[in-house]
Each structure stands twice: as structure tokens, then as C-alpha cells.
Design an enzyme around this catalytic site. Sequence first.
Site, PDB file in Angstrom:
ATOM      1  N   CYS A  84       0.862  -1.181   0.000  1.00 46.60           N
ATOM      2  CA  CYS A  84       0.000   0.000   0.000  1.00 46.60           C
ATOM      3  C   CYS A  84       0.896   1.228   0.000  1.00 46.60           C
ATOM      4  O   CYS A  84       1.697   1.410   0.928  1.00 46.60           O
ATOM      5  CB  CYS A  84      -0.892  -0.004   1.238  1.00 46.60           C
ATOM      6  SG  CYS A  84      -1.926   1.471   1.446  1.00 46.60           S
ATOM      7  N   CYS A 198      -0.701   3.329  -7.079  1.00 45.96           N
ATOM      8  CA  CYS A 198      -1.527   2.690  -6.046  1.00 45.96           C
ATOM      9  C   CYS A 198      -1.640   1.231  -6.442  1.00 45.96           C
ATOM     10  O   CYS A 198      -1.805   0.914  -7.635  1.00 45.96           O
ATOM     11  CB  CYS A 198      -2.908   3.339  -5.979  1.00 45.96           C
ATOM     12  SG  CYS A 198      -4.108   2.452  -4.937  1.00 45.96           S
TER      13      CYS A 198
END
Length: 287
Positions: A84, A198
Amino acid sequence: MSLAARPQPPASASPVGVFDSGVGGLSVLGALRAELPRERFVYFADTAHAPYGERGDAYVTEHSRRVVDTLVREHGIKALVVACNTATTAAIHVMRAENPELPIVGLEPAIKPAVAGSATGHVSVLATRGTLASAKYAALRHTFPHPERIRSVPCDGLVAAIERLDELAIDQLCAHYMALAGPFGGDAGETDTVVLGCTHYPLLQDRLRRHAPSAVRFLDSGVPVALQTRRLLAAAGLLQERARPLDDAWVALRSSGDAAVLQSAAARWLGLRPSDLLPDRPQASTA
């Protein structure tokens, strides 16, 4: 100090922990499984507290610490991959300080290889607002001679659309944010490289490509992270290469939210079948 005492030191047979705020880190898990096919993995999706990318650093740090504690205490992980970008920028320094014995691999947008391989010198970074607003991202961007040529595109709502499998919203948002990432091409001033900043976004790479010329490159961090994980495991003497048959290399899926959503996403995005997964056990939670 970590939230809880670590159990016995892990051995090479212990699993590698992977976590994200949701299903996006499955793209990194796919790269890890390809590079480390004999390793066991525990994937934790903190969906009850997602999306991290639209939260503040204190919130992300608090929940990241809880996830790490669960993976260490309940699963005895031998290494951690923070799949992440937002959690990496907000909290990886805390995770490393609290778990100094644990090899930890974080993510950052693949700007360096993007700039190095760009013919026009113009790249666009698609990422969450949290990642793009972070001091770590700003510092990374300004290590390059022409940071103004790196276009940052905050993709509000895209992670949430992926998490709920909202096909219409995904298509609309991909078109919108790719329009902001252009103009694309090989001429001066045009973008020829898109960084997927992302972990959710590589899951949509085919859809994003529809909105750019075929020559435009798309880069993400999955393969570099997998290679770095291999290096750290080897350096620590924890790499599982030949001691286990391939069919004993399982994946355990854990979620702080709806486990069925994560299982469906793993089947859809990675092709994981029930036979690939660790047998059911009570779901871990960070609530």
C-alpha cells in the site's frame, strides 16, 4: 514498542505477510507469488478501515500498526510487504521502529524507472490523494531535474469503486483520470509513461490502456517489490526455495471486513481457487 510481544523467532517455513487497506495489494501478491513460488503468504485486507488513501497519517499509522501486530502475533510472519503506497508513506518508519527484527518492504511510485525510460521526459503518476500529498512523495519527485514534468493525478473514488466492483464507476473514472494524465504521445511536452502509484490500479491496467496510445508505457511497483523481498529473505537466511513442494505453498486470506469480498477479488484478479488457499479459520480483525 510493538503492540504485543513477538512469538518465537520465525523460521524459513514461516509465511510472508502482505497487507493493504483493501484488495489492491493483490497485484503485489501476484508478483510475489511469481517470484517466490515456494513461499507461504498471509494477505491481510484492512477493508473495515479503508480507503487509507483518503485518510490522515495518524489514522493510517494507527491501523497499520494493528495489522502488523495481528500478522506477527497470530501468524508469526518472517517478513512484511506493505502493499500500500499510502501506508508506506505514512507509517513504514513506525513499523520498522517497532519491529526492528522484521524485514519490511514498502512501496513507492515507480517514478525513477519511468523518468529514466521516458523519451519525452514527461510522465504522469496516478495515485491516491494521500500518497500525492505526502512529504515522502514530494521529496521523491524533487530528486529529479525537472519535477514540473511529473504530472500528479489524484484519483479520488477509484479505489472505492474497485473495492465494491462497480464496473460503471470504474470505467468512468478510468476515462476521467486518464484524460487528466494526458496529452499522450511521443512529441515534446507529451506524456509517454504512466506510473500506477496505487496497488489497486494495476488490476485495471487493461482498462486504463484503452485511453492512451499503444506506445505509452505503464509501470507499477509489483516486480521490484518482489525482487527486494527475495533479497531480504535471502540475506536473513529465511528464503524458502527447495525445501517445500510447490503444491504446499499456500495463501491465507484475512480481512477486517467482509472476507467473502476478498475471496471473490482473489479469484477474479489472481485466479486463486479454493485449493490454493489455507483451510478456513476464524478471521483476524483489527477492530
